[in-house]
Motif scaffolding. Structure first.
Motif, PDB file in Angstrom:
ATOM      1  N   LYS A 243       0.812  -1.200   0.000  1.00 54.30           N
ATOM      2  CA  LYS A 243       0.000   0.000   0.000  1.00 54.30           C
ATOM      3  C   LYS A 243       0.861   1.272   0.000  1.00 54.30           C
ATOM      4  CE  LYS A 243      -4.192  -1.976   0.765  1.00 54.30           C
ATOM      5  NZ  LYS A 243      -4.277  -2.858   1.939  1.00 54.30           N
ATOM      6  N   VAL A 244       2.017   1.201   0.610  1.00 55.51           N
ATOM      7  CA  VAL A 244       2.866   2.396   0.694  1.00 55.51           C
ATOM      8  C   VAL A 244       4.314   2.057   0.356  1.00 55.51           C
ATOM      9  CG1 VAL A 244       1.459   3.451   2.520  1.00 55.51           C
ATOM     10  CG2 VAL A 244       3.442   2.056   3.133  1.00 55.51           C
ATOM     11  N   GLU A 245       5.098   3.107   0.132  1.00 55.57           N
ATOM     12  CA  GLU A 245       6.545   2.977  -0.018  1.00 55.57           C
ATOM     13  C   GLU A 245       7.204   3.720   1.136  1.00 55.57           C
ATOM     14  OE1 GLU A 245       6.188   3.986  -4.562  1.00 55.57           O
ATOM     15  OE2 GLU A 245       8.287   3.632  -4.036  1.00 55.57           O
ATOM     16  N   LEU A 246       8.348   3.182   1.548  1.00 49.29           N
ATOM     17  CA  LEU A 246       9.072   3.826   2.656  1.00 49.29           C
ATOM     18  C   LEU A 246      10.460   4.193   2.179  1.00 49.29           C
ATOM     19  CD1 LEU A 246       8.195   1.382   5.582  1.00 49.29           C
ATOM     20  CD2 LEU A 246       7.292   3.678   5.254  1.00 49.29           C
ATOM     21  N   ARG A 247      10.987   5.278   2.727  1.00 52.85           N
ATOM     22  CA  ARG A 247      12.389   5.578   2.436  1.00 52.85           C
ATOM     23  C   ARG A 247      13.028   6.274   3.644  1.00 52.85           C
ATOM     24  NH1 ARG A 247      12.444  10.823  -1.689  1.00 52.85           N
ATOM     25  NH2 ARG A 247      12.162  12.355  -0.028  1.00 52.85           N
ATOM     26  N   GLN A 248      14.343   6.098   3.694  1.00 53.40           N
ATOM     27  CA  GLN A 248      15.105   6.736   4.780  1.00 53.40           C
ATOM     28  C   GLN A 248      16.436   7.145   4.165  1.00 53.40           C
ATOM     29  OE1 GLN A 248      16.195   4.185   8.078  1.00 53.40           O
ATOM     30  NE2 GLN A 248      16.159   5.892   9.515  1.00 53.40           N
ATOM     31  N   SER A 249      16.764   8.445   4.255  1.00 54.18           N
ATOM     32  CA  SER A 249      17.942   8.943   3.539  1.00 54.18           C
ATOM     33  C   SER A 249      19.236   8.466   4.182  1.00 54.18           C
ATOM     34  CB  SER A 249      17.915  10.468   3.502  1.00 54.18           C
ATOM     35  OG  SER A 249      17.863  10.959   4.835  1.00 54.18           O
ATOM     36  N   ASP A 250      19.204   8.278   5.476  1.00 57.14           N
ATOM     37  CA  ASP A 250      20.452   7.950   6.167  1.00 57.14           C
ATOM     38  C   ASP A 250      20.092   7.214   7.461  1.00 57.14           C
ATOM     39  OD1 ASP A 250      23.445   9.951   6.749  1.00 57.14           O
ATOM     40  OD2 ASP A 250      23.083   7.791   6.760  1.00 57.14           O
ATOM     41  N   MET A 251      21.104   6.631   8.071  1.00 57.13           N
ATOM     42  CA  MET A 251      20.850   5.964   9.330  1.00 57.13           C
ATOM     43  C   MET A 251      20.327   6.974  10.338  1.00 57.13           C
ATOM     44  SD  MET A 251      23.086   3.044  10.971  1.00 57.13           S
ATOM     45  CE  MET A 251      24.718   3.537  10.499  1.00 57.13           C
ATOM     46  N   SER A 254      14.924  10.643   9.540  1.00 60.14           N
ATOM     47  CA  SER A 254      13.497  10.379   9.675  1.00 60.14           C
ATOM     48  C   SER A 254      13.040   9.491   8.509  1.00 60.14           C
ATOM     49  CB  SER A 254      12.717  11.683   9.702  1.00 60.14           C
ATOM     50  OG  SER A 254      12.943  12.366   8.504  1.00 60.14           O
ATOM     51  N   ILE A 255      12.040   8.680   8.811  1.00 59.79           N
ATOM     52  CA  ILE A 255      11.527   7.742   7.817  1.00 59.79           C
ATOM     53  C   ILE A 255      10.342   8.413   7.117  1.00 59.79           C
ATOM     54  CG2 ILE A 255      10.391   5.501   7.506  1.00 59.79           C
ATOM     55  CD1 ILE A 255      11.997   4.664  10.082  1.00 59.79           C
ATOM     56  N   GLN A 256      10.345   8.300   5.807  1.00 63.52           N
ATOM     57  CA  GLN A 256       9.268   8.942   5.059  1.00 63.52           C
ATOM     58  C   GLN A 256       8.401   7.916   4.342  1.00 63.52           C
ATOM     59  OE1 GLN A 256      11.701  11.721   2.810  1.00 63.52           O
ATOM     60  NE2 GLN A 256      10.932  13.364   4.127  1.00 63.52           N
ATOM     61  N   LEU A 257       7.178   8.291   4.144  1.00 60.87           N
ATOM     62  CA  LEU A 257       6.188   7.364   3.614  1.00 60.87           C
ATOM     63  C   LEU A 257       5.419   8.037   2.471  1.00 60.87           C
ATOM     64  CD1 LEU A 257       3.727   5.404   5.845  1.00 60.87           C
ATOM     65  CD2 LEU A 257       2.823   7.122   4.300  1.00 60.87           C
ATOM     66  N   LYS A 258       5.035   7.238   1.470  1.00 61.87           N
ATOM     67  CA  LYS A 258       4.265   7.776   0.337  1.00 61.87           C
ATOM     68  C   LYS A 258       3.302   6.690  -0.147  1.00 61.87           C
ATOM     69  CE  LYS A 258       6.213   8.458  -3.823  1.00 61.87           C
ATOM     70  NZ  LYS A 258       5.515   8.433  -5.087  1.00 61.87           N
TER      71      LYS A 258
END
Lengths: 265, 219, 219
Positions: A243-251, A254-258
């Motif tokens: 249903k969603v995608e997650l990403r995190q730029s670095d250790m 913050s975790i982002q969701l779309k």
């Protein structure tokens, strides 16, 4: 006994007499009657083994007499010793009384002589000891000692009895435990899922998942922690469901969701 | 020399050669300011080492040198040679001046150990102040020994390894003049005949003066 | 060696022989709290000494030994030979009783295996610290079992063969059941209701934090 007679007995010349008087004035300098007796015995100038206890008793009694005249306060044990030496003197001078019990005058005198000799011996030994080469004065330790690291290995152990007692403690507690649940500060994953399912439809752009925390849960740290964990777990579930995608730029970033667009999927 | 030595890894199975063991003892003793016991040496050295033998070699090696390997009780230490003390002004530590009472009490404990407070008082003829004993305990020159098995079970005092270390003694047997004192009967604890006045204050009346010498001095 | 050395008194007028100078350098380097420069050595040694030469002799003497004379900046010091650094560790082994938290966690795993962390917390009424589980894993008394097929797919824990061996059990099924525990009197000592430990109260372990009960596994 007159004062002159006594002084005459103690010293022959003026120097010794002055020394004896200084000795009396310096009564505080003595470490008790035995120390005083030892000092007095030196005027006899003989081996301590050959000392005349009778003469020493005279000297001591003269000392106490003189101290009284000078109105010096003598500690009680000096007076006890004086009384005893007077008694000893009479025993040594009078013929032994066969009806009298206890040790003879000679035995008492011999023991006193022994005590004086022993005290003197200890003084000499102490002086020899202090005169030895000494650590920190004559010989030295390593100036830069090296650190010895302590490696501690700890083995933990328990017995079957510990184990069973531990378990029975828990079970016993269970039976008695009033059924209370702290729901106030717990946000469950199910709650988070439910909340997020309703919101992700609007998440067309990357949004921080922290913005999905329920209202009023951000301030109390305990609540925020529970809500964060539940929201994160729910996000993972949603990602798994596609249903969603997650990403995190670095250790630790913050975790982002779309929202995952069906077209791309 | 370094080529034919065992490495620590091998030494788990085979003890290092004695020359190497000697180097190890040397390193450990040099590193420590406190004396190290043979037991601890063996514990720290690889399995199979014989610290006592290595020590004997090492001690010999340092004979006549600027530092020496000395025995302190059942432990060993490296100390500078006393004849070079004059070079060490910089290292000299201020030793607290001991009172006459403290010095005498220390000597009596050393020569008569294990000894009770009542026995010390009997010898000195005065009561032993708490401060004197406390000072010696604090300096770690004396410690409590076993209780005496007499009425009241009084505590006894003995000297410590620090005491031996400070005065450069291998053991309490090496105290100066000990033999002569013993031969002269001056280390005996003769009970006073019947009506002697009690010398020294006896806080504990039961602390009586029995039992002669310590097992330490019996040979 | 000690016979032919100059005494300090003589050395005021005539420099000591080089062997004696070497002893001096040895003692000074050993006793100094800081590395010593050649200049300072010369200042401390009797007039006419050549510290640099004595130092060269001393360095040579310590070659391959357990300690060596090393240069630190422009000063000199005695140091442990690098290959013996491993001796500068003191190993101490100690046996400790497992903490109450660990015993309880272990018991729950043994009786309820396979069991998840949340279930353990549910039974204990307190959170299980990471340290407790890690400790049991490290002791190899527990290991990971299969993941539970529930949301989050939590890992489960089971006991190991080592555990069974340690406690002398054929299998975890041999653990006495509640009935036997009760029969053995182990369930009798329940605390009176008034002094009940509160749910989640940390009796003995600071590591535990109250979290209430997990709802993940309600059904």
């Amino acid at each position: 006994m007159s004062e002159d007679q006594i002084t005459g007995q103690i010293s022959q010349d003026v120097a010794e007499r002055l020394a004896a008087e200084a000795l009396i004035v310096d009564v505080d300098g003595f470490e008790g009657p035995l120390d005083l007796l030892l000092t007095l015995s030196r005027t006899q100038k003989v081996d301590l083994r050959k000392i005349s206890i009778l003469e020493l008793a005279h000297q001591y009694l003269a000392f106490v007499e003189k101290a009284k005249q000078l109105r010096l306060e003598l500690a009680a044990d000096y007076l006890v010793m004086a009384a005893w030496l007077a008694f000893l003197k009479s025993r040594l001078l009078l013929p032994p009384d066969p009806t009298e019990e206890g040790p003879s005058g000679e035995e008492l005198a011999a023991h006193l002589a022994f005590q004086l000799e022993r005290l003197q011996a200890m003084r000499d030994a102490a002086a020899k000891l202090m005169a030895r080469d000494r650590l920190g004065r004559d010989f030295f330790v390593r100036g830069i000692p090296e650190n010895v690291e302590r490696v501690r290995t700890i083995t933990y152990t328990a017995t079957l009895l510990d184990l069973m007692q531990g378990y029975s403690r828990l079970r016993t507690r269970d039976e008695f435990r009033p059924f209370t649940m702290d729901r106030e500060s717990i946000f469950t994953m199910e709650q988070a899922l439910e909340r997020m399912r309703g919101l992700i439809g609007y998440a067309g752009h990357w949004t921080d998942i922290s913005s999905y925390l329920p209202d009023g849960w951000e301030d109390d740290p305990q609540k925020r922690r529970s809500a964060t964990a539940a929201t994160f777990a729910a996000s993972l579930e949603l990602a798994k469901e596609g249903k969603v995608e997650l990403r995190q730029s670095d250790m630790f970033a913050s975790i982002q969701l779309k929202r995952r667009d069906e077209r791309h999927g | 020399m370094a080529e034919d030595i065992d490495t620590p890894a091998e030494s788990l199975f085979e003890a290092p050669v004695i020359a190497e063991q000697e180097r190890m003892v040397e390193a450990i003793l040099f590193a420590s300011a406190e004396p190290v016991t043979v037991k601890e040496l063996n514990a720290r050295m690889p399995h199979g080492c014989d610290a006592a033998e290595a020590l004997a070699h090492l001690r010999k090696r340092y004979e006549g040198r600027g530092v020496r390997v000395v025995k302190v009780g059942d432990a060993w230490a490296v100390r500078t040679a006393p004849d070079l003390g004059f070079l060490m002004q910089k290292e000299m530590s201020e030793t607290r001046k001991l009172s006459r009472a403290a010095v005498e009490t220390l000597a009596i404990i050393a020569y008569h150990q294990p000894v009770t407070r009542a026995e010390i008082e009997e010898i000195r003829g005065v009561s032993v102040s708490r401060g004197t004993v406390d000072q010696l305990l604090e300096m770690e020159w004396i410690r409590f020994g076993r209780r005496r098995m007499t009425p009241g079970r009084p505590v006894t005092f003995v000297v410590t390894q620090d005491f031996l270390d400070h005065f450069g003694l291998e053991s309490a047997r090496d105290l100066p003049g000990l033999k002569e004192l013993r031969a002269a009967g001056l280390l005996e604890n003769r009970p006073p005949p019947g009506s002697m006045p009690k010398l020294g204050e006896t806080d504990d009346d039961d602390e009586e003066t029995q039992i002669g010498q310590s097992e330490l001095f019996e040979d």
